[in-house]
Motif scaffolding. Structure first.
Motif, PDB file in Angstrom:
ATOM      1  N   CYS A  18       0.669  -1.310  -0.386  1.00  0.00           N
ATOM      2  CA  CYS A  18       0.005  -0.510  -0.045  1.00  0.00           C
ATOM      3  C   CYS A  18       0.816   1.599   0.219  1.00  0.00           C
ATOM      4  O   CYS A  18       0.757   2.016   1.001  1.00  0.00           O
ATOM      5  N   HIS A 116      -8.805   1.609  13.379  1.00  0.00           N
ATOM      6  CA  HIS A 116      -8.406   0.493  12.470  1.00  0.00           C
ATOM      7  C   HIS A 116      -6.252   1.068  11.611  1.00  0.00           C
ATOM      8  O   HIS A 116      -5.908   2.111  10.890  1.00  0.00           O
ATOM      9  N   ILE A 118      -4.162   0.404   9.760  1.00  0.00           N
ATOM     10  CA  ILE A 118      -3.806   0.675   7.871  1.00  0.00           C
ATOM     11  C   ILE A 118      -5.521   2.157   7.599  1.00  0.00           C
ATOM     12  O   ILE A 118      -4.811   2.549   7.052  1.00  0.00           O
TER      13      ILE A 118
HETATM   14  C1  HEC Z   1      -4.002  -2.059   2.350  1.00  0.00           C
HETATM   15  C2  HEC Z   1      -5.153  -2.243   2.298  1.00  0.00           C
HETATM   16  C3  HEC Z   1      -5.868  -1.217   2.412  1.00  0.00           C
HETATM   17  C4  HEC Z   1      -5.404  -0.045   1.510  1.00  0.00           C
HETATM   18  C5  HEC Z   1      -4.808   0.578   0.485  1.00  0.00           C
HETATM   19  C6  HEC Z   1      -6.982   0.897   1.866  1.00  0.00           C
HETATM   20  N1  HEC Z   1      -7.867   0.444   1.963  1.00  0.00           N
HETATM   21 FE1  HEC Z   1      -9.738   0.968   2.954  1.00  0.00          FE
HETATM   22  N2  HEC Z   1      -9.945  -0.962   3.913  1.00  0.00           N
HETATM   23  C7  HEC Z   1      -8.943  -1.929   4.158  1.00  0.00           C
HETATM   24  C8  HEC Z   1      -9.651  -2.829   5.923  1.00  0.00           C
HETATM   25  C9  HEC Z   1      -8.470  -4.226   5.670  1.00  0.00           C
HETATM   26  C10 HEC Z   1     -10.987  -1.841   6.141  1.00  0.00           C
HETATM   27  C11 HEC Z   1     -11.825  -2.933   6.815  1.00  0.00           C
HETATM   28  C12 HEC Z   1     -11.213  -1.891   8.510  1.00  0.00           C
HETATM   29  C13 HEC Z   1     -11.819  -2.714   9.553  1.00  0.00           C
HETATM   30  O1  HEC Z   1     -11.730  -4.136   9.797  1.00  0.00           O
HETATM   31  O2  HEC Z   1     -12.311  -2.022  10.013  1.00  0.00           O
HETATM   32  C14 HEC Z   1     -10.689  -1.098   5.034  1.00  0.00           C
HETATM   33  C15 HEC Z   1     -11.917  -0.650   4.959  1.00  0.00           C
HETATM   34  C16 HEC Z   1     -12.044   1.239   4.495  1.00  0.00           C
HETATM   35  C17 HEC Z   1     -13.124   1.148   4.378  1.00  0.00           C
HETATM   36  C18 HEC Z   1     -14.591   1.196   5.648  1.00  0.00           C
HETATM   37  C19 HEC Z   1     -15.687   0.695   4.880  1.00  0.00           C
HETATM   38  C20 HEC Z   1     -16.971  -0.047   5.383  1.00  0.00           C
HETATM   39  O3  HEC Z   1     -17.534  -0.338   5.360  1.00  0.00           O
HETATM   40  O4  HEC Z   1     -17.404   0.583   6.409  1.00  0.00           O
HETATM   41  C21 HEC Z   1     -13.192   2.655   3.687  1.00  0.00           C
HETATM   42  C22 HEC Z   1     -14.273   3.937   4.097  1.00  0.00           C
HETATM   43  C23 HEC Z   1     -12.576   2.860   3.301  1.00  0.00           C
HETATM   44  N3  HEC Z   1     -11.706   1.599   4.220  1.00  0.00           N
HETATM   45  C24 HEC Z   1     -11.532   3.492   2.813  1.00  0.00           C
HETATM   46  C25 HEC Z   1     -10.385   3.285   1.860  1.00  0.00           C
HETATM   47  C26 HEC Z   1      -9.890   4.368   0.580  1.00  0.00           C
HETATM   48  C27 HEC Z   1     -10.559   5.316   0.723  1.00  0.00           C
HETATM   49  C28 HEC Z   1      -9.218   4.219   0.809  1.00  0.00           C
HETATM   50  C29 HEC Z   1      -7.763   4.592  -0.632  1.00  0.00           C
HETATM   51  C30 HEC Z   1      -7.066   6.493   0.425  1.00  0.00           C
HETATM   52  C31 HEC Z   1      -8.365   2.801   0.961  1.00  0.00           C
HETATM   53  N4  HEC Z   1      -9.524   2.542   1.837  1.00  0.00           N
HETATM   54  C32 HEC Z   1      -7.652   1.930   0.875  1.00  0.00           C
HETATM   55  C33 HEC Z   1      -7.697  -1.996   3.673  1.00  0.00           C
HETATM   56  C34 HEC Z   1      -7.242  -0.858   2.913  1.00  0.00           C
END
Ligand code: HEC
Ligand code: HEC
Length: 241
Positions: A18, A116, A118
């Motif tokens: 990432c 979280h 990440i």
């Molecule tokens: C390295 C992997 C990774 C990257 C890169 C990443 N995410 Fe995530 N994202 C996750 C994970 C794992 C979760 C679950 C978090 C949890 O378990 O609470 C998550 C959760 C989320 C959620 C919550 C979704 C929900 O249904 O509640 C959002 C919104 C989100 N990400 C947006 C983004 C955005 C916008 C970006 C880019 C700026 C991004 N993510 C980049 C891994 C990633």
């Protein structure tokens, strides 16, 4: 803050490859974009009126084509999928999710209301406009479709809840087939078709109080009444919707 920790984690775990967004392609392209809402309004046919209204509500005020750039440069698509469907069971799908829900979660990651490791770092430097555009991009994609089982216990709780234990039916808030809705300015996210392992982890987090950002703590109250077997059954059923 935390970036070196993230980077070292990225190196250890290939799925977390990432890189942080570093270029500014988004800003350069933003002025080129046409308002999708205006576009939607102009192509709206009478027959498709309801569908178009719901689609416009899902997308919100952001611009999907700018959001596509931003979520690519921001590396969101690397984990959440270019089509909004993740390839890792722990990472949620965003395809067809309400943009306003995604924006709320991103602000909650920023403020610390939701934690979280990440996502706190990924959300750190997003502006309100970035969130709205990225949310619009994912909201505009073909809605997530699951592959879970038709679990009878899960279906029963989803459709009826359990009045004796004051568990409300999930469908009453999350809508038909768990496809989400906005009512009285509360956003009920799409959960139908979401990844099963992710659904289970969120229900466990609500139950343990590790996640507590739902309005009025509603999801904590509901999840506390569910047994582990019921959580498993619900996750199985809902991911299949
Ligand atoms: C390295 C992997 C990774 C990257 C890169 C990443 N995410 Fe995530 N994202 C996750 C994970 C794992 C979760 C679950 C978090 C949890 O378990 O609470 C998550 C959760 C989320 C959620 C919550 C979704 C929900 O249904 O509640 C959002 C919104 C989100 N990400 C947006 C983004 C955005 C916008 C970006 C880019 C700026 C991004 N993510 C980049 C891994 C990633
Ligand atoms: C009274 C309304 C209400 C009922 C009933 C309800 N929910 Fe929710 N649920 C919400 C709201 C609102 C949120 C969004 C919380 C937030 O903003 O973080 C949510 C969020 C969730 C999430 C997190 C989704 C994600 O992408 O992270 C899951 C999973 C969930 N609910 C499952 C259920 C299940 C299973 C049931 C039935 C046992 C249920 N909900 C019943 C209102 C409700």
């Amino acid at each position: 803050m935390g970036l070196s920790r993230l980077v070292s984690r990225c190196n250890i775990e290939p799925v977390f490859s990432c890189r942080k967004r570093s270029d500014k392609r988004w800003q350069r392209n933003s002025f080129l974009a046409v308002s999708t809402l205006a576009l939607l309004a102009s192509v709206k046919s009478i027959a498709a009126e309801d569908g178009a209204e719901i689609a416009a509500q899902r997308i919100g005020s952001g611009n999907p084509s700018i959001g596509k750039e931003k979520s690519d440069a921001g590396r969101c698509q690397e984990c959440h999928g270019a089509d909004g469907n993740s390839s890792d069971a722990k990472i949620p799908n965003h395809a067809g999710q309400y943009a306003a829900y995604l924006v709320k979660q991103l602000s909650d990651f920023q403020s610390g209301a939701r934690r979280h490791e990440i996502m706190t770092i990924m959300a750190e430097d997003l502006s309100t406009a970035d969130m709205a555009d990225i949310g619009a991009y994912f909201a505009n994609l073909k809605i997530m479709q699951g592959d879970g089982g038709d679990n009878p216990l899960g279906r029963h709780l989803f459709v009826n809840g359990d009045q004796a234990r004051e568990i409300p039916a999930c469908v009453s808030c999350h809508g038909d087939s768990g496809k989400g809705r906005i009512a009285d300015s509360v956003i009920y996210p799409v959960i139908g078709g979401q990844r099963k392992i992710y659904l289970r982890s969120q229900l466990v987090n609500w139950k343990l109080g590790d996640r507590k950002n739902s309005p009025g703590g509603v999801m904590n109250k509901i999840a506390k009444s569910l047994s582990d077997d019921e959580i498993e059954a619900l996750a199985d059923y809902i991911s299949g919707l």
